[in-house]
Each structure stands twice: as structure tokens, then as C-alpha cells.
Design a protein around this motif. Structure first.
Motif, short mmCIF file in Angstrom:
data_model
loop_
_atom_site.label_atom_id
_atom_site.label_comp_id
_atom_site.label_asym_id
_atom_site.label_seq_id
_atom_site.Cartn_x
_atom_site.Cartn_y
_atom_site.Cartn_z
N VAL A 182 0.86 -1.14 0.24
CA VAL A 182 0.06 0.03 0.06
C VAL A 182 1.01 1.28 0.03
O VAL A 182 2.09 1.23 0.57
N SER A 183 0.33 2.41 -0.49
CA SER A 183 1.15 3.51 -0.42
C SER A 183 1.07 4.45 1.01
O SER A 183 0.18 3.97 1.61
N GLY A 184 2.27 4.85 1.28
CA GLY A 184 2.24 5.36 2.50
C GLY A 184 1.43 6.47 2.87
O GLY A 184 0.93 6.61 3.90
N SER A 185 0.72 6.93 1.93
CA SER A 185 -0.55 7.94 2.10
C SER A 185 -1.63 7.16 2.76
O SER A 185 -2.57 7.99 3.33
N GLU A 186 -1.88 5.77 2.48
CA GLU A 186 -2.75 4.89 2.86
C GLU A 186 -2.78 4.54 4.46
O GLU A 186 -3.58 3.90 4.95
N VAL A 187 -1.44 4.62 4.89
CA VAL A 187 -0.95 4.14 6.32
C VAL A 187 -1.41 5.36 7.16
O VAL A 187 -0.62 6.24 7.19
N ASP A 188 -2.23 4.97 8.20
CA ASP A 188 -2.52 5.85 9.59
C ASP A 188 -1.79 5.34 10.32
O ASP A 188 -1.84 4.65 11.34
N GLU A 189 -0.05 5.84 10.47
CA GLU A 189 0.93 5.32 11.37
C GLU A 189 1.22 6.62 12.40
O GLU A 189 1.78 7.56 11.96
N SER A 190 0.79 6.27 13.68
CA SER A 190 1.12 7.36 14.67
C SER A 190 2.30 6.64 15.51
O SER A 190 2.83 7.29 16.49
N VAL A 191 2.53 5.40 15.40
CA VAL A 191 3.74 4.83 16.24
C VAL A 191 4.83 4.50 15.08
O VAL A 191 4.65 3.83 14.25
N GLY A 192 6.12 4.55 15.71
CA GLY A 192 7.10 4.31 14.73
C GLY A 192 7.48 5.23 13.80
O GLY A 192 7.10 6.35 13.92
N ILE A 193 8.08 4.98 12.72
CA ILE A 193 8.62 5.63 11.34
C ILE A 193 7.42 6.04 10.69
O ILE A 193 6.48 5.15 10.42
N THR A 194 7.36 7.56 10.59
CA THR A 194 6.24 8.20 9.77
C THR A 194 6.37 7.60 8.35
O THR A 194 7.43 7.85 7.75
N PRO A 195 5.26 7.23 7.68
CA PRO A 195 5.36 6.73 6.20
C PRO A 195 5.59 7.83 5.63
O PRO A 195 5.07 8.89 5.59
N ASP A 196 6.32 7.69 4.42
CA ASP A 196 6.57 8.56 3.30
C ASP A 196 5.42 8.22 2.40
O ASP A 196 5.16 7.28 1.92
#
Length: 622
Positions: A553-567
Motif C-alpha cells: 500500500v502507499s504510505g499515504s494510506e497508512v495511518d501510522e502514529s507509532v514508529g517511523i512516519t510513512p513516506d
């Protein structure tokens, strides 16, 4: 979602206190000259990977501290895998000893119990418990003969398999059914009364050795009927177990002497009704089975020390729960009858069983959306509406699940014709189907094809025999809304299909007692599909996990608030994990380059907890 919650690991590790040898062995005083005997077999519903298997010496549907236990491997075997010829109890590999089940040679007979794990035919969690009462001396004789055959030849013409089938010990819905039959009732006569054309000369011992999954080739009506009967009874039991276990979840089943699940109570009720009503349609017995199953489970709980005034006992005895149990079980039986009405090929049978599993997934969703009965009193006296369904009226909360049920047969028909069954995520398909029904989307062939293609697992077929060994995967995410976790997985070994696993975990729970900070765990990994190893089972110090590669999936689709912020411009691997009945979707911390899904080669494996803590950034916040 409680992925990587230490409570399950603590339970499994607590069981092993005082145990020794592979798989755990009882600490009973058996004398200095006592020897260990390997117990081997296979779990079949489809084949059950990563199931916990134990000797229930106390006969309480619970692993007690003195009872030996192990796990099933990726093909459902424990103790010894006759296909590969690997004796897990003789192996020097610590990870392979997870699959070793041994007991004192002084034990002559016992109940072999099996719980949980992954049904590799569906890719989903196996719900319930299976049982086989066995003469352990006889099992040793069969194992010796099985080992003498050697591993399965690559060019086997069927001779080896035929011989192995006669020697294998199976733990199945049929062995579980036989366990509940009244004394003096033979299984063959019971099955004949159900309308199954058991061939002449086939006795109970023969029936308990029928691998109705592996021997399902469409050429034998007898094996096909056993398959349908096993699926019908197991899914009926599983549907009821989901409700009952959810209602009793606050008691923490499997601890403090409580049974691990309500499965035995439900099996007892189902078989008792069938024995008393030979030849009668199972659907007609649902109400009686529900009442008896609840009574059996309440009796188990109160006998284990739960007070009759406990709110859980009161909820179990409520009319609303009886209603939910009857609807869930009744609709399941009706659906299975429809799915198996016109089957002939192996693919037909497997696809139909997937349809039954889809409704089981929908029942889980129903339970998650509505919660335990004792915590939702507003649903008392729930409004009902007229229905053409045989139940007559149904509560409004059941409208959507039953609407989903009606759309399952068309999906199954498409699967029969167009889909290679192990390539998609059944939970994903069922979730999309449920969402479509709830949105009033027309479920036509294009929509079904969209749901299947959207849930297709990653294709990692390759000429490289070492996709997993030497690779690692870094993940992080939020659990239960605000709990944070970070995980590193390291896969090693010389075999392309299985090897050693190392996990580094930090889990910041709301309850400080549940928090894990930079701990290292050791275990094993196995690929479930040798041709396309996109599904793994993992066992590590009490954790039993399945991982599926869902794709990129594209990083724009990843709602990640922990760890490395997706590109937002990069791609990341998408994974679904199943642990102890829970599911979660996580994404790789590393970007996916050349479709590697963020799975990267590593230079070294952390040697201890300190090395893990040095790698996990959440440690800085703990």
C-alpha cells in the motif's frame, strides 16, 4: 484487538512451570527409571496448524501444570511428521521441539485434546476443541510402524499414502463426536442412523482413521458424506461456542480451574440430541440443543467454583442469549445444507466449507458489534420483524447478518469456478461482503470478483528457495485505540519452509502489568504453502501467530502514529496477523522496494533482551 498481549503467553508459560523435555511433560512422581513416550498424530478439520495439543489427564478441558502439551506443525502434525520423516522429539532443534508431545510411558490411556490454531483450508482461526481418547500403548505401536515407512517419496504412486493412512492417528470432529456417544453406542451405527452410507465391514476403528479432508477426491460418496457431517457439526458447535465463550469472557476461561472453552458442553448437547432423535432433521433440534448446551456449560463453570449468583451465570441463562444461540446455530445449519446441496468435486466441497466459515466470521462481527448480553441490557425484549426465514421472526439486530448469509452462496459459486482457494484472505472477503450488504450495494458477479481480487494475498512465488531464511520484518502500530507496540521478527534456518524465529517486542499497554519492554522471544516459523509462502505460522514462548502478506500500500494510506512516519510517496508491506482469536492489520516500518513488502535481509540477530531494547525506539518512551 490485543495483539501481542502478554496474558496469553503468561498462561502458556505458566503451564510449563515445572515441566521438562520437549513440549512439556507431567511432573508426577513416576520413578527414576521412567521413560518418555512420543505421542504423534494430526489435527483435521481442514488440517490444523499451530493448534495447542495436550493430554487432558485431569479431564477438565484445561491444561494443568502437570499435563504435557505441544503445538501442531504447518501440516497439522504433532510428535512426528510422516511426510517429511521428521521426529520432532528426537530433533536437536529447540524450535522443532515446539511440536513434540511426550508423556510418561507409565500412562496407558488418555484424552488427547486440541484447541485453536489455523485451519489451513480457510486460513482462519479454528474455533472450539477436538478430542480423541486413545490407548497410548497402541499409539506407540502405530508410530513405530509409521516411522518404518520413512518419509513420503516424491514420486509416491499412492502406495505410501495408503499405508500411512492406516497408521496415522487423527484428532477430528468425528473422534470428538465418538467421545460423546453413550457407552455401548458404536460410531458406525450412529452414522448409519444419520443417513451416511457407511460401507459394510467398516468398524469404528476404521472410521476414526478416515482423513475426510485429505481423502476427499469426489469419487467416494462415503468420504464426502463424512466431510459434510464433520463440517456441519463442527461449524454448528463453533457458532454456539463463540456466543457462550464471549458471554463468559470476563471469567478468563482457561485460568483458575475453568475450562478453556464451552466446546465440550456444546458437543455433549449436540450428540445427545442426535442419539435421541435418529433420522430427524438437525434443524428441528436447535432449541433443545441450545438449552442443553447452556445447562452443560453452566454446570461446568459452577463445578469449577463460579458462584451461581455471578452475573455471567445469569447472562448465560438469559432468554436473549438463547435467542441468539438459536438463530446463529439454526442459520448456520440451514446455510450448510444449501451450500452442500449440489457438490461433486473436491473444489466444490472445499468452497462450500469456506462459505460456512464466512458465516462464522459474520457471527464474530455480530458479537463484536453487539457486545456481551450482560453489558447491553437495552436489548432486552429486542424488537422483532417478520421473516420468510424458517425461524418466523428475528430480532432487528440480526437483519444484517442474515442478509449477509443470503449472499454467501453466490460468492461460493464464483470461488468454485474462478479462484484458487488458498490465494485470498477469507476474512477480507467476508468483511467486504458485510460492508456491501450494510451499504445496500448490489452483490453481482462483478462485485464478487472485486471482493475476491481486493482480498488476494501477495504472490511471492519465486525460484529462490530462501525467501524467508535470513530475512527480517519491522512493524509498529496502535492497538486497542491507544496502546502502542513495536515488533521485529527475524527468520532463520536452512530450510525454505520452516526454521527458527526470534521476536523483539515492546508493548506499551494501558495496564502497566501487561507492558512488555524490549523483550526477546525464541520460537519457530513455518510456511503454509510451499509454492507461494505468503502465509506463515509462528510459535514463540506461548505466542501462536499466523501472518499473511496482504500486499503493498502507499504510505499515504497508512495511518501510522507509532514508529517511523510513512513516506506518502513510498510503498509499504501490508500484513494481517491472527493471535489467540484476534486479528489486526499492520504495515511494515521499512519501505517495500522491488516488491519485497518491507521484508529485508539482516546482518545479525539480537542476542538478548538488551540487544532488543537497543533496537526498539518505543523503549525511549517506556
Amino acid at each position: 484487538m490485543t495483539l501481542f498481549n502478554p496474558k496469553f503467553a503468561a498462561l502458556a508459560l505458566g503451564v510449563s512451570i515445572g515441566l521438562f523435555g520437549c513440549g512439556g511433560t507431567e511432573t508426577q512422581d513416576s520413578g527414576a527409571e521412567d521413560t518418555r513416550a512420543t505421542i504423534s498424530g494430526r489435527g483435521v478439520d481442514g488440517y490444523l496448524a499451530n493448534s495447542v495439543v495436550w493430554l487432558d489427564l485431569k479431564d477438565n478441558n484445561l491444561i494443568d501444570s502437570f499435563e504435557p502439551y505441544a503445538y501442531t506443525d504447518a501440516q497439522g502434525f504433532f510428535g512426528y511428521n510422516p511426510i517429511t520423516g521428521v521426529d520432532y522429539c528426537a530433533s536437536d532443534s529447540t524450535s522443532l521441539q515446539n511440536f513434540c508431545l511426550q508423556a510418561s510411558s507409565s500412562i496407558t490411556d488418555a484424552k488427547i485434546k486440541m484447541k485453536g490454531g489455523i485451519d489451513i483450508s480457510t486460513g482462519e482461526l479454528f474455533e472450539g476443541t477436538l478430542t480423541l481418547t486413545a490407548d497410548l500403548i497402541d499409539l506407540q505401536t502405530l508410530l513405530t510402524q509409521l516411522k518404518a515407512l520413512g518419509a513420503k517419496p516424491a514420486d509416491d504412486d499412492g502406495t505410501w499414502q495408503t499405508q500411512a493412512n492406516e497408521l496415522l492417528t487423527l484428532v477430528t470432529p468425528l473422534t470428538t463426536l465418538a467421545e460423546q456417544l453413550p457407552e455401548g453406542t458404536d460410531l458406525a451405527s450412529f452414522l448409519l442412523a444419520l443417513g451416511i452410507a457407511v460401507p459394510g465391514g467398516v468398524d469404528d476403528a476404521d472410521l476414526l482413521k478416515v482423513d475426510f479432508f485429505g481423502q476427499l477426491d469426489g469419487s467416494s460418496d462415503y468420504v464426502g458424506e463424512l466431510f459434510v457431517t464433520s463440517i456441519t457439526l463442527q461449524k454448528l458447535v463453533a457458532a454456539m461456542v463463540l456466543f457462550l465463550d464471549n458471554e463468559a469472557s470476563s471469567l478468563e476461561l482457561g485460568t483458575e480451574g475453568l475450562p478453556w472453552s464451552s466446546s465440550d458442553a456444546v458437543w455433549q448437547a449436540v450428540v445427545s440430541w442426535l442419539v435421541a432423535n435418529p433420522g430427524v432433521d438437525l434443524a428441528e433440534g436447535i432449541d433443545t440443543i441450545v438449552v442443553d448446551a447452556v445447562a452443560n456449560f453452566v454446570s461446568q463453570l459452577t463445578s469449577a467454583g463460579v458462584d451461581e449468583s455471578n452475573s455471567v451465570i445469569q447472562a448465560l441463562q438469559s432468554d436473549d442469549l438463547d435467542e441468539d444461540l438459536a438463530i446463529g446455530a439454526g442459520v448456520m445449519v440451514e446455510l450448510i445444507e444449501e451450500l452442500f446441496a449440489d457438490v461433486s468435486t473436491t473444489n466444490d466441497y472445499i468452497a462450500a466449507s469456506l462459505g460456512a466459515e464466512m458465516f462464522l466470521i459474520e457471527i464474530k462481527r455480530f458479537i463484536e458489534e453487539n457486545g456481551a448480553l450482560y453489558s447491553r441490557p437495552a436489548l432486552a425484549g429486542r424488537p422483532t420483524l417478520q421473516s420468510t426465514h424458517w425461524l418466523g421472526t428475528i430480532p432487528t439486530v440480526w437483519v444484517e447478518p442474515i442478509a449477509v448469509k443470503k449472499e454467501i452462496p453466490p460468492v461460493v459459486n464464483v470461488i468454485r469456478v474462478n479462484t484458487t482457494i488458498p490465494t485470498f484472505d477469507l476474512l477480507g472477503v467476508t468483511t467486504l461482503l458485510g460492508d456491501s450488504v450494510r451499504a445496500n450495494t448490489v452483490i453481482d458477479i462483478p462485485q464478487i470478483n472485486y471482493m475476491l481480487s481486493s482480498s488476494t494475498l501477495a504472490d511471492i512465488t519465486t525460484d529462490d528457495d530462501s525467501f524467508w531464511p535470513g530475512k527480517g520484518l519491522n512493524l509498529s502500530g496502535v492497538i486497542n485505540g491507544n496502546e502502542e507496540a513495536q515488533v521485529r521478527l527475524y527468520f532463520s534456518g536452512d530450510d525454505s519452509q520452516n526454521g527458527d524465529l526470534t521476536m523483539c517486542i515492546t508493548y506499551l499497554a494501558n495496564d502497566a502489568d501487561d507492558t512488555i519492554v524490549g523483550q526477546r522471544y525464541e520460537g519457530s516459523w513455518s510456511a503454509l504453502d510451499s509454492s507461494n509462502p505468503n502465509r506463515l505460522t509462528m510459535v514463540a514462548e506461548g505466542y501462536s501467530i499466523q501472518m499473511k502478506i496482504m500486499g503493498e500500500v502507499s504510505g499515504s494510506e497508512v495511518d501510522e502514529s507509532v514508529g517511523i512516519t510513512p513516506d506518502a510517496e513510498s510503498m509499504y508491506g501490508k500484513f494481517r496477523f491472527t493471535l489467540d482469536g484476534d486479528n489486526a492489520t499492520w504495515y511494515s516500518d521499512d519501505t517495500s522496494v522491488d516488491t519485497d513488502y518491507g521484508i529485508k535481509s539482516y546482518d545479525s540477530i539480537p542476542a538478548d533482551d538488551a540487544a532488543c531494547r537497543a533496537l526498539l525506539t518505543l523503549d525511549d518512551e517506556a
